[in-house]
Design a protein around this motif. Structure first.
Motif: not given
Length: 250
Positions: A26-43
């Motif tokens: 939703a943030l990306a669709a609103a034009g925000v540049d986003v960094i996000t993180c994850y704990q483990r690899e997944s599809p």
């Protein structure tokens, strides 16, 4: 409606699935540049990268175990190097388990506290040099912090603590025009619900429909709507607040 978010920079923890993914997209669709993180690899991680690439903007999906302070530091270093600033921080990463309190191990207690509370503290503290006037910090909380839930004493304790942390920081950093708020969520339908056995899923949905004024579960997009409000200048006089996104659950 244009919320004036284009070009703003955000960090959202735990963004590859569920509520976090709904917030990120939703943030990306609103034009925000986003960094996000994850704990483990997944599809889900690769599919999120693809979705963000299709959306456009400067987005980065990074590996970070937030229970390890050095990796929190590395994540914030990436924010500094890639964006130079942050306008929004959303502490969404969380852990939960269902354990009778008398059987709750110190390992499980520490895992939930480290993920839900200590990591949020470290992210906020590390992000402070990147936050300027008008920036917003949103902690994802839970309705459970008000009502209590059996078998989740450790989880509920962390969500209650987030409220106190948020309120204190709102007062401490108000003169810097940095806003801190909590979203207290009810039961949100995510992919985790879809992965449950059908009989258990149906029973859970029926149970919480009956407890909710709107007669249904929430969606990640509806949580994201509250995030967009708190990220925008529409909420510039909202700080130290707990906003319920729970469908009127009792």
């Amino acid at each position: 409606m244009d919320l004036g978010l284009h070009g703003r920079k955000a960090l959202v923890t735990g963004g590859s699935r569920g509520i976090g993914r709904g917030i990120v997209t939703a943030l990306a669709a609103a034009g925000v540049d986003v960094i996000t993180c994850y704990q483990r690899e997944s599809p889900a991680v690769e599919s999120l990268r693809h979705e963000l690439k299709e959306t456009g903007g400067q987005h980065h999906v990074l590996l970070a175990d937030l229970t390890r302070p050095e990796q929190v530091g590395e994540l914030l270093d990436e924010c500094r190097q890639r964006f130079g600033r942050l306008d929004l921080v959303v502490n969404n990463a969380g852990a939960i388990s269902h354990v009778p309190y008398g059987e709750l191990s110190i390992q499980d207690w520490n895992r939930v506290v480290d993920t839900n509370l200590t990591a949020a503290h470290l992210v906020i503290q590390g992000a402070l040099p990147l936050l300027g006037p008008g920036s917003s910090v949103i902690n994802i909380g839970s309705k459970s912090s008000e009502v209590g839930i059996p078998l989740r004493a450790h989880y509920t304790a962390t969500k209650a603590a987030l409220r106190g942390l948020t309120r204190s920081l709102a007062k401490e950093f108000g003169d810097r025009e940095i806003r801190f708020n909590v979203l207290a969520l009810g039961v949100i339908a995510t992919d985790a619900l879809d992965e449950m056995p059908a009989d258990r899923r149906d029973a859970l949905v029926q149970r919480y429909r009956g407890k909710t004024a709107l007669g249904r579960l929430g969606t990640p997009a509806e949580v994201a709507g509250a995030v967009l409000f708190l990220a925008s200048d529409l909420s510039r006089y909202v700080t130290g607040a707990t906003i319920h996104v729970d469908g009127g659950i009792s």
